[in-house]
Design a protein around this motif. Sequence first.
Motif, short mmCIF file in Angstrom:
data_model
loop_
_atom_site.label_atom_id
_atom_site.label_comp_id
_atom_site.label_asym_id
_atom_site.label_seq_id
_atom_site.Cartn_x
_atom_site.Cartn_y
_atom_site.Cartn_z
N PHE A 689 0.83 -1.20 0.00
CA PHE A 689 0.00 0.00 0.00
C PHE A 689 0.87 1.26 0.00
N TYR A 690 1.93 1.26 0.83
CA TYR A 690 2.81 2.43 0.92
C TYR A 690 3.50 2.69 -0.42
N SER A 691 4.00 1.66 -1.05
CA SER A 691 4.70 1.83 -2.34
C SER A 691 3.74 2.33 -3.41
N GLY A 692 2.48 1.95 -3.30
CA GLY A 692 1.50 2.43 -4.26
C GLY A 692 1.26 3.92 -4.15
N ARG A 693 1.41 4.46 -2.96
CA ARG A 693 1.21 5.90 -2.74
C ARG A 693 2.49 6.72 -2.90
N HIS A 694 3.64 6.14 -2.55
CA HIS A 694 4.88 6.92 -2.48
C HIS A 694 5.99 6.38 -3.37
N GLY A 695 5.70 5.39 -4.16
CA GLY A 695 6.69 4.88 -5.10
C GLY A 695 7.58 3.82 -4.49
N GLY A 696 8.40 3.20 -5.35
CA GLY A 696 9.29 2.14 -4.91
C GLY A 696 8.68 0.76 -5.12
N THR A 697 9.53 -0.24 -4.99
CA THR A 697 9.10 -1.63 -5.11
C THR A 697 9.27 -2.33 -3.77
N VAL A 698 8.49 -3.39 -3.56
CA VAL A 698 8.53 -4.10 -2.29
C VAL A 698 9.43 -5.33 -2.41
N GLU A 699 10.36 -5.45 -1.48
CA GLU A 699 11.23 -6.62 -1.42
C GLU A 699 11.24 -7.15 0.02
N LYS A 700 11.30 -8.47 0.12
CA LYS A 700 11.42 -9.07 1.44
C LYS A 700 12.90 -9.30 1.73
N ILE A 701 13.42 -8.59 2.72
CA ILE A 701 14.84 -8.67 3.08
C ILE A 701 14.94 -8.92 4.58
N MET A 702 15.40 -10.10 4.94
CA MET A 702 15.44 -10.49 6.34
C MET A 702 16.71 -9.98 7.01
N ASP A 703 16.68 -9.94 8.33
CA ASP A 703 17.85 -9.54 9.11
C ASP A 703 19.01 -10.48 8.79
N GLY A 704 20.17 -9.91 8.55
CA GLY A 704 21.34 -10.70 8.19
C GLY A 704 21.60 -10.75 6.70
N ASP A 705 20.62 -10.43 5.89
CA ASP A 705 20.79 -10.39 4.44
C ASP A 705 21.75 -9.25 4.09
N PRO A 706 22.80 -9.50 3.29
CA PRO A 706 23.76 -8.43 2.97
C PRO A 706 23.13 -7.24 2.24
N ARG A 707 21.97 -7.44 1.61
CA ARG A 707 21.30 -6.35 0.93
C ARG A 707 20.73 -5.31 1.90
N LEU A 708 20.68 -5.68 3.19
CA LEU A 708 20.10 -4.80 4.20
C LEU A 708 21.07 -3.70 4.63
N TYR A 709 22.35 -3.87 4.35
CA TYR A 709 23.35 -3.00 4.97
C TYR A 709 24.11 -2.14 3.97
#
Length: 740
Positions: A689-709
């Motif tokens: 819902f947030y991305s639909g109003r403010h842009g961006g794409t949704v990704e599931k990134i868990m704690d410890g995933d190198p993409r998080l940092y």
Amino acid sequence: MAGLADLQNKEIIEDEPTSSVPLNKSDTEPYDPSAARGLGGMLLAGAGAVALRTPIGRALNKITSLRLPKAPVSRTSPKDEIENILEIAPTKVERGRAMTVAQNKPQDELRQVAIARSNELKKIAYNSPLSRGGKTNRIGSSLWDYIARHPIAGARKADEWIKDFKSGGPGSFKTGNPEFKNISQAVKKEELWDSNIAQFDKDGNLIGGFLKVAQEKKIPLTKMDLLYIVEKAPVNNLMTRKYRFDTKLVDEAEEIGQDMNNTLDNLRNKIIAQQGDDVGARSESLLEDIDVLKGSIRKTNANMYNKYRSADNEYNDMDGSPFGNAIGNFESIVNRARQMGVAIDPTDVSRITEIAKRKDIDIFRRIQLQNTQKMTPKYGNYSEYRIKGGDEYFENLVYYPKPLPMGQKVGSEYNKHYSGVPNQIYHVRGSVRPTINNQKVMMIDEIQADYAQQLRNTNPTRDKVVNAFGSEVEFFSSNRKLEKIVDEMKMISEKGIKATPADQKRFRELNSEFKELRSNSLNLSNISKNEAKDGIPFLPLYGKQNWGSHALKNTIKDAADRGDVQWVGISPVEHLHHAKRERYLGDIEFYGNRFGKAGFDNYKVFSKAQDKTVLTDPKKKATLPAEMEKLAKQYNSEVKTIPMAKSDPSKPFKVVKELNNTSPKYKINKDQAGTEHIAAFKNEEDAIFYSGRHGGTVEKIMDGDPRLYMDVFAIKISPDMVTKPFKAYQSGGLVVNIFA
């Protein structure tokens, strides 16, 4: 001790309001007993009736009936000693007593008092270095300590003070306290300038400041005179206005929304299961209303997140509570479902609605309080100057809260960002974020000094800047000199008819000197006011090394005061300034990259100063990282590159936008490069819902995933940083050759 009350009891100033300091006679005239007596009192203390009837006595009596010059209007308006220095002439009885009672303390006793006061100052500076006599543990003054520790107790010629400041002593100064042996306490030329004690040119010539006036007027000065000026200096009376949102509002709103939406989902499933494939119009209408209400709740949560966590200021203030209508509709839907025979646990529904109502009222009350206080961030929506995704966005504005002396006012061109706040020095924008090991880092995204940057463009040499701070001290010191003249005239007057021709000649010389000094003091007041109005008003911390260093230290102290933040970091240019804006040399040389350097290999940027594209220097340390390294050595800390979370690790559903930092010049790990997290949620539906109003794409990134940092250059908050003050000034060293 007597004479130190003013200096010891003044307010802590960095983040709490200041008040004007009352001017006590013992504080401004600590070593000269004449200051406490008043001219009339000195005249009559030993002069008999016969002496007063002589021509010399009558002349002296006339002089003491004059009022001494008033000090110029300062930034505060306490009644000062110059207005009270003369006393009403005593009665005949009092005159008689004056003839028989000794009025003056022996000179050796006075010297002992001065020495005792001087020694007390030395002890204070030794026991609490950089704290201005124990008044702050945030950002203090090495100049205060140097003056307080000076070995000379009494008044000295201005030339002697000037010689001291031009020597190597201030530049190598240490209080001697072993707990501060690693901490720089060197006095900087810039602090002398900003305190208005002395202004030197590049060749070491004294060109301004109070010492120059005292030198020209031959005014003797004590420690307390100079300490008074240091205390009144604006850099020692700054305030920090902290602009924040209460981000707990967002978390509590999410809990309300989560509870109601989970219940609505369960209700929806029960309705469908009960009706089977044959969903009637009544059930279909209820299902539609459930979907509408879920969307409304998500909209409220998205707006709350965007305003109070992301600080984008796109969400208008609410006229009513955020969930008031939603809770009413929720109860209505539950009743309609119950009427249709859907099994509903009334206890569970009652629990949810009661908790939601209570939290909703509390959230709305806190929102109204924030709106009333008007201390919320102003520039969160300028995303090109910040890295989004942080837990707590903040803006800190450092300013001088009092009116400037001599009627000076800083124009709007020097105060561009925060209306209604006077004398703005600089502001900091940043956010608090988690690190990889569940610690927190307070990140600095941007530091901007409107006054200094405007001055750099209009008058970089500051030759048109008029620093009027501390000018009233000249009048205090001139007053002391006037009283000493009267002391000598009184001694001649006491001789009465026994006065010799030489005595009479000396008396006439003193009389002339008195009138000239008094007249000059009055004229100087007018000149100072005219110069102040014509010139550019003065504010402290000129130069990025000074305001940048002060901002870094102030942020470190803010992090230390919180108690739950372990690091202070600088947003690297490859993730912010050069990823979102034009690639300027000034940004990378000031903020640096994730390694604290001012360049990358074969990396070209535009230099505004040179008006051309230039290569950066990958070996050069950037300004703020260099200061961090100095502080780490002095305060038993460490600096290094640490991994910082792009968003809350406990909320796996990220709203991600592309970021232009994939250039091979940056050598960023492919998992870290190319993205910025603009929001994070616990459930996927809210993120979508947030991305639909403010842009961006949704990704599931868990704690410890190198993409998080992402990696940032940071300094660790050490115990010494919590308990020991910093000094205010970084540039303009006073070492052997003070202008090297």
